[in-house]
Design a protein around this motif. Structure first.
Motif, short mmCIF file in Angstrom:
data_model
loop_
_atom_site.label_atom_id
_atom_site.label_comp_id
_atom_site.label_asym_id
_atom_site.label_seq_id
_atom_site.Cartn_x
_atom_site.Cartn_y
_atom_site.Cartn_z
N UNK A 454 0.80 -1.22 0.00
CA UNK A 454 0.00 0.00 0.00
C UNK A 454 0.83 1.26 0.00
N UNK A 455 2.11 1.15 -0.37
CA UNK A 455 2.99 2.32 -0.41
C UNK A 455 3.07 2.82 -1.85
N UNK A 456 2.38 3.91 -2.19
CA UNK A 456 2.37 4.37 -3.59
C UNK A 456 3.73 4.90 -4.05
N UNK A 457 4.54 5.37 -3.11
CA UNK A 457 5.84 5.95 -3.51
C UNK A 457 6.76 4.90 -4.11
N UNK A 460 5.54 3.96 -7.66
CA UNK A 460 5.88 4.98 -8.66
C UNK A 460 7.36 4.92 -9.02
N UNK A 461 8.18 4.69 -8.01
CA UNK A 461 9.62 4.62 -8.26
C UNK A 461 9.97 3.41 -9.11
N UNK A 462 9.33 2.29 -8.85
CA UNK A 462 9.59 1.08 -9.64
C UNK A 462 9.19 1.30 -11.10
N UNK A 463 8.04 1.94 -11.32
CA UNK A 463 7.59 2.20 -12.69
C UNK A 463 8.58 3.10 -13.43
#
Length: 480
Positions: A454-457, A460-463
């Protein structure tokens, strides 16, 4: 072998330098070689150089000494403003080899063997080799050589560069054999061309040394010492001279130009270079550390005491080593290497709390000293993984091309319960060490783990990094 290396050919080192558009200097005029424009842009070179470095890390025996790397980086920073590089972004890679060698690759990658420290008896002589390599980068020799190759035989050039990659990775004579196995006429033409490149790099290097306050006569001494080494080795030149031809006319030209240059005021770094050299000798003779002392004959007393302290630490005499290093640090308070080495000795002996205290004291005086920051992070991993994680996140953002920092970050993330970030850090380490396909698979694992956090950060970093990794792979594939 050549097909395996095909993606790297445009980024392979000539153990020279880089590409077109020669910088202008006021030291008597440089020879005009080829066109003034190269087919590779500076952006191309930067990408290629980083791609080449990743493959090099996968093949070469690396020397992980943060103090030696910091020293080389500081020498480059000292010379860079006077070297007329069109792109000032540089990266240093140290090679665990006793061979006398250094090289420069398009995109600002500068490689140094431990053997160069062992051979160069003083800091100015060492700096002369770095100045010469920056001269190759300044004149963009690699791109100009590629233009020349297009006028002759590209396949032969590919074979030549593939052989040079093997040589730079530790293949030595075998690698040179591959290179010299190409068509003899082509190689002779290329070597003649590179002799003029050497002249350019010498002239720019001499000028940069003089302007940086480094004795240009040191380049003369260094080249003469290399020339003498050839006779001592029965006519077989060291690796550096296999790719940097040394002739009597080149020696004469360097000597004449050094004589005419006026040196700017310099600064005395004390025994710092000698102590870094001691570390290199200890790395080379790690199985017989007393041989390092023998090779250090003639060094100042402080340097010999420093090396003796490091050997004492290797032998398990921690208290004696720390007492000697602390004594030296009191005598030479401006050398951060000494308290940092003491902290390393404490860490190696398992004294985590003492390591943290020693590194803390040093970082109060030099907050940006990376060797001490890295050591503090390693010690924090044993005591406070969460704090280590935050420190390493910052360090990896500031030093995004340092594989060792990502190894530590992966461990800190795992120990502090940040599994997804740990997989991401491992992916970064893999891509920095040439395993791009494994790195992409590691990102996929990180993504699956992140979905459950549930960590959006982190998602986003992986993408973002997936797009970057695919770009890295494309950079390699376009030259197959």
């Amino acid at each position: 072998m050549l097909r395996t290396l095909a993606p790297l050919l445009l980024a392979a080192p000539l153990l020279l330098g880089s590409p077109a558009s020669p910088a202008q200097v006021d030291d008597g005029g440089l020879p005009s070689l080829g066109g003034s424009h190269a087919s590779l842009t500076l952006s191309d070179e930067h990408q290629l150089g980083r791609a080449w470095l990743r493959q090099f890390r996968a093949r070469a025996p690396l020397w992980d000494d943060p103090h030696a790397r910091d020293y080389v980086e500081r020498q480059i920073a000292r010379l860079l403003p006077h070297s007329e590089l069109p792109d000032a972004r540089t990266l240093v890679v140290l090679v665990d080899s006793h061979q006398l060698n250094a090289f420069a690759v398009p995109g600002g990658v500068v490689g140094v063997n431990a053997g160069l420290f062992a051979f160069a008896e003083d800091g100015d002589a060492f700096a002369s080799v770095i100045a010469h390599e920056l001269g190759h980068l300044s004149q963009r020799h690699h791109a100009r050589r590629m233009e020349r190759a297009e006028q002759t035989q590209v396949p032969a050039m590919a074979a030549f560069l593939a052989g040079m990659l093997i040589a730079a990775s530790g293949g030595g004579d075998a690698g040179m054999g591959v290179a010299m196995g190409s068509q003899a006429a082509f190689i002779q033409d290329q070597l003649a061309y590179s002799r003029r490149f050497e002249q350019e790099a010498d002239r720019i290097g001499l000028q940069a040394m003089a302007r940086a306050g480094i004795d240009p006569q040191a380049m003369v001494r260094m080249l003469r010492a290399m020339h003498q080494l050839i006779s001592l080795q029965g006519g077989m030149p060291p690796e550096f001279l296999l790719t940097h031809p040394l002739t009597e006319s080149r020696l004469g030209d360097v000597a004449a130009r050094a004589e005419r240059l006026t040196m700017a005021p310099g600064h005395d770094a004390g025994p710092l270079y000698a102590m870094i050299r001691a570390r290199a000798l200890l790395a080379i003779h790690r199985h017989e550390p007393r041989r390092a002392l023998t090779r250090l004959e003639g060094a100042d007393a402080a340097t010999r005491r420093y090396l003796e302290a490091l050997i004492a630490a290797e032998e398990g005499r921690t208290d004696a080593a720390l007492a000697a290093l602390d004594s030296l640090a009191r005598e030479l308070p401006d050398l951060a290497l000494l308290p940092a080495s003491a902290a390393e000795v404490a860490f190696g002996a398992g004294r985590t709390e003492e390591t943290l205290e020693r590194s803390r004291r040093l970082l109060r005086l030099m907050p940006d000293y990376l060797p001490a920051q890295r050591l503090r992070a390693e010690a924090l991993l044993q005591q406070d993984p969460d704090q280590a994680y935050h420190l390493l996140r910052r360090l990896t953002e500031e030093h995004a091309e340092d594989p060792q920092l990502f190894t530590l970050l992966a461990e800190a993330a795992g120990r502090s319960g940040r599994e997804a970030w740990g997989h991401l850090a491992r992916a970064e380490h893999l891509q920095l060490t040439g395993e791009i396909d494994r790195a992409i698979r590691q990102l996929e694992i990180a993504e699956r783990v992140a979905e459950g956090t549930g960590d959006p950060s982190v998602g986003a970093r992986i993408a973002q990094r997936r797009d970057d990794f695919l770009g890295y792979r494309e950079t390699l594939e376009k030259f197959q």
